[in-house]
Design a protein around this motif. Structure first.
Motif, PDB file in Angstrom:
ATOM      1  N   GLN A 147       0.831  -1.203   0.000  1.00 12.08           N
ATOM      2  CA  GLN A 147       0.000   0.000   0.000  1.00 12.08           C
ATOM      3  C   GLN A 147       0.871   1.260   0.000  1.00 12.08           C
ATOM      4  N   GLN A 148       2.013   1.164   0.687  1.00 13.76           N
ATOM      5  CA  GLN A 148       2.904   2.327   0.781  1.00 13.76           C
ATOM      6  C   GLN A 148       3.874   2.424  -0.392  1.00 13.76           C
ATOM      7  N   GLY A 149       3.702   1.546  -1.373  1.00 11.47           N
ATOM      8  CA  GLY A 149       4.484   1.676  -2.607  1.00 11.47           C
ATOM      9  C   GLY A 149       5.672   0.748  -2.739  1.00 11.47           C
ATOM     10  N   TYR A 150       5.881  -0.112  -1.757  1.00  9.18           N
ATOM     11  CA  TYR A 150       6.993  -1.059  -1.852  1.00  9.18           C
ATOM     12  C   TYR A 150       6.543  -2.300  -2.617  1.00  9.18           C
ATOM     13  N   ARG A 151       7.488  -2.887  -3.337  1.00 14.75           N
ATOM     14  CA  ARG A 151       7.186  -4.140  -4.030  1.00 14.75           C
ATOM     15  C   ARG A 151       7.527  -5.291  -3.084  1.00 14.75           C
ATOM     16  N   HIS A 181      -4.355 -15.236  -2.100  1.00 13.68           N
ATOM     17  CA  HIS A 181      -3.979 -14.612  -3.368  1.00 13.68           C
ATOM     18  C   HIS A 181      -4.906 -15.072  -4.495  1.00 13.68           C
ATOM     19  N   GLU A 182      -5.245 -16.355  -4.496  1.00 14.64           N
ATOM     20  CA  GLU A 182      -6.153 -16.876  -5.530  1.00 14.64           C
ATOM     21  C   GLU A 182      -7.527 -16.216  -5.402  1.00 14.64           C
ATOM     22  N   LEU A 183      -7.949 -16.004  -4.154  1.00 16.79           N
ATOM     23  CA  LEU A 183      -9.249 -15.381  -3.894  1.00 16.79           C
ATOM     24  C   LEU A 183      -9.233 -13.897  -4.273  1.00 16.79           C
ATOM     25  N   SER A 184      -8.108 -13.255  -4.044  1.00 17.70           N
ATOM     26  CA  SER A 184      -8.011 -11.797  -4.227  1.00 17.70           C
ATOM     27  C   SER A 184      -7.788 -11.383  -5.669  1.00 17.70           C
ATOM     28  N   GLY A 185      -7.162 -12.272  -6.462  1.00 22.31           N
ATOM     29  CA  GLY A 185      -6.735 -11.863  -7.808  1.00 22.31           C
ATOM     30  C   GLY A 185      -5.453 -11.061  -7.693  1.00 22.31           C
ATOM     31  N   PRO A 186      -4.898 -10.609  -8.835  1.00 22.25           N
ATOM     32  CA  PRO A 186      -3.620  -9.889  -8.801  1.00 22.25           C
ATOM     33  C   PRO A 186      -3.714  -8.667  -7.888  1.00 22.25           C
ATOM     34  N   GLN A 187      -2.690  -8.509  -7.061  1.00 24.47           N
ATOM     35  CA  GLN A 187      -2.646  -7.386  -6.117  1.00 24.47           C
ATOM     36  C   GLN A 187      -1.467  -6.495  -6.470  1.00 24.47           C
ATOM     37  N   HIS A 188      -1.715  -5.195  -6.520  1.00 24.55           N
ATOM     38  CA  HIS A 188      -0.674  -4.229  -6.875  1.00 24.55           C
ATOM     39  C   HIS A 188       0.525  -4.376  -5.937  1.00 24.55           C
ATOM     40  N   ILE A 212      -9.992 -10.667   5.864  1.00 25.26           N
ATOM     41  CA  ILE A 212      -9.067 -10.637   4.725  1.00 25.26           C
ATOM     42  C   ILE A 212      -8.978 -12.031   4.098  1.00 25.26           C
ATOM     43  N   PHE A 213      -8.910 -13.047   4.961  1.00 28.14           N
ATOM     44  CA  PHE A 213      -8.755 -14.412   4.446  1.00 28.14           C
ATOM     45  C   PHE A 213     -10.073 -14.951   3.896  1.00 28.14           C
ATOM     46  N   ASP A 214     -11.193 -14.485   4.422  1.00 27.76           N
ATOM     47  CA  ASP A 214     -12.495 -14.959   3.938  1.00 27.76           C
ATOM     48  C   ASP A 214     -12.904 -14.269   2.646  1.00 27.76           C
ATOM     49  N   CYS A 215     -12.568 -12.978   2.533  1.00 29.82           N
ATOM     50  CA  CYS A 215     -13.064 -12.188   1.405  1.00 29.82           C
ATOM     51  C   CYS A 215     -11.986 -11.837   0.383  1.00 29.82           C
ATOM     52  N   GLY A 216     -10.725 -11.980   0.750  1.00 30.02           N
ATOM     53  CA  GLY A 216      -9.640 -11.577  -0.151  1.00 30.02           C
ATOM     54  C   GLY A 216      -9.419 -10.073  -0.090  1.00 30.02           C
ATOM     55  N   GLY A 217      -8.459  -9.601  -0.862  1.00 30.27           N
ATOM     56  CA  GLY A 217      -8.155  -8.162  -0.898  1.00 30.27           C
ATOM     57  C   GLY A 217      -7.351  -7.729   0.318  1.00 30.27           C
ATOM     58  N   THR A 218      -7.455  -6.442   0.612  1.00 28.65           N
ATOM     59  CA  THR A 218      -6.668  -5.890   1.723  1.00 28.65           C
ATOM     60  C   THR A 218      -7.571  -5.034   2.615  1.00 28.65           C
ATOM     61  N   TYR A 259      -7.536  -2.080   2.701  1.00 27.58           N
ATOM     62  CA  TYR A 259      -7.875  -0.873   1.948  1.00 27.58           C
ATOM     63  C   TYR A 259      -8.941  -1.117   0.884  1.00 27.58           C
ATOM     64  N   SER A 260      -9.222  -2.393   0.575  1.00 21.67           N
ATOM     65  CA  SER A 260     -10.288  -2.667  -0.394  1.00 21.67           C
ATOM     66  C   SER A 260     -11.586  -3.036   0.326  1.00 21.67           C
ATOM     67  N   MET A 261     -11.534  -3.077   1.660  1.00 18.73           N
ATOM     68  CA  MET A 261     -12.747  -3.432   2.423  1.00 18.73           C
ATOM     69  C   MET A 261     -13.665  -2.227   2.602  1.00 18.73           C
ATOM     70  N   ASP A 262     -14.920  -2.523   2.800  1.00 14.90           N
ATOM     71  CA  ASP A 262     -15.921  -1.474   2.964  1.00 14.90           C
ATOM     72  C   ASP A 262     -16.046  -1.126   4.457  1.00 14.90           C
ATOM     73  N   PRO A 263     -15.682   0.114   4.838  1.00 18.02           N
ATOM     74  CA  PRO A 263     -15.731   0.477   6.265  1.00 18.02           C
ATOM     75  C   PRO A 263     -17.135   0.435   6.855  1.00 18.02           C
ATOM     76  N   THR A 264     -18.156   0.468   5.991  1.00 21.22           N
ATOM     77  CA  THR A 264     -19.522   0.406   6.537  1.00 21.22           C
ATOM     78  C   THR A 264     -19.913  -1.032   6.881  1.00 21.22           C
ATOM     79  N   LYS A 265     -19.128  -1.983   6.370  1.00 26.05           N
ATOM     80  CA  LYS A 265     -19.486  -3.393   6.612  1.00 26.05           C
ATOM     81  C   LYS A 265     -18.583  -4.073   7.638  1.00 26.05           C
ATOM     82  N   ILE A 266     -17.384  -3.535   7.844  1.00 26.40           N
ATOM     83  CA  ILE A 266     -16.428  -4.172   8.759  1.00 26.40           C
ATOM     84  C   ILE A 266     -16.221  -3.272   9.977  1.00 26.40           C
TER      85      ILE A 266
END
Ligand SMILES: Nc1ncnc2c1ncn2[C@@H]1O[C@H](COP(=O)(O)OP(=O)(O)OP(=O)(O)O)[C@@H](O)[C@H]1O
Ligand SMILES: [Mg+2]
Length: 239
Positions: free
Chosen positions: A28-32, A48-55, A182-188, A190-197
């Motif tokens: 998220q902070q720009g490091y690879r 990773h399989e659940l999330s798809g490619p992550q920047h 994160i493990f149930d839904c994938g992503g990070t 920062y991709s989660m919805d603050p109104t739901k979590i």
């Protein structure tokens, strides 16, 4: 490129969660970030399989004792940080990963105060340092800390570890719903919805502070060159 492994001989201490929080925060902070999934249970790979490619994140699965060093060498060309997630064991791959790491993070559950698995890794590191005449930097990170665990109790654990000469990361990783999601839904975070979590803002802040401490221990400075999209990095050893 700092190599950071997460080890605790006991299962369920929060290794994979802490490893993924660090990886996603650094990305998220720009490091690879390269993640070596060295746990046969493949939790990071499944994420990773659940999330798809992550920047900024590359995940390498099916890591073995024989392939570990080659993966690290390859990632040195493409990643700013390499993170190794290990199984809850004290076996050949754990020993090899520890020997190849710049820093070993030992997650220990703050709530249960069950530090036996962590102590096994501390003993292993001591043995490797003595027999191999090498220095393996390491820190304990307290995990799954709830509001039930008082500041005083945490200070006591920190004091006990400090008396043994063990560095303890100041930021404990809190018990948060978001870290399970994160493990149930994938992503990070920062991709989660603050109104739901619930308490997503607190979860993000906690991960940011934890990653900040790790970056201070193992700094990597990214300098953008004149040519857009290319990154140069300068690795400094920790002070
Ligand atoms: N900080 C946390 N907040 C909420 N849940 C957590 C947290 N840390 C871990 N968990 C949950 O606890 C369980 C074990 O965590 P995790 O998989 O990270 O541990 P581990 O040490 O990697 O385990 P293993 O040894 O089996 O690989 C998981 O269900 C995870 O979602
Ligand atoms: Mg794990």
């Amino acid at each position: 490129m700092p190599v950071i492994s997460f080890a605790n001989a006991k299962g369920g201490a929060g290794k994979t969660t802490a490893a993924l929080l660090l990886a996603t925060e650094l990305a998220q902070q720009g490091y690879r970030v390269g993640i070596l999934d060295a746990d046969p249970q493949r939790w990071i790979t499944q994420w990773h399989e659940l999330s798809g490619p992550q920047h900024n994140i590359e995940v390498i699965s099916e890591v073995t004792v024989a392939s570990l060093q080659g993966h690290i060498r390859e990632l040195a060309r493409t990643a700013d940080y390499t993170i190794i997630d290990l199984a809850g064991a004290r076996d050949a791959i754990v020993t090899t990963a520890i020997g190849l790491s710049d820093h070993v993070m030992i997650p220990v559950q703050g709530c249960a105060m069950d530090a036996r698995g962590g102590a096994q890794i501390l003993d292993l590191i001591k043995l490797m340092e003595e027999t191999g005449k090498l220095k393996i930097d390491h820190s304990v990170v307290l995990t799954r800390v709830t509001s039930m665990v008082t500041t005083r109790a945490l200070l006591t654990i920190k004091g006990l570890l400090a008396a043994r000469g063990v560095n303890v990361i100041n930021t404990p990783i809190a018990e948060r719903t978001a870290y399970r999601e994160i493990f149930d839904c994938g992503g990070t975070l920062y991709s989660m919805d603050p109104t739901k979590i619930s308490n997503l803002d607190k979860a993000r802040e906690n991960a940011r502070l934890f990653a900040g401490e790790v970056m201070q221990l193992l700094p990597v400075r990214i300098v953008r060159s004149q040519q857009p999209r290319r990154l140069f990095k300068v690795v400094r050893s920790a002070a």
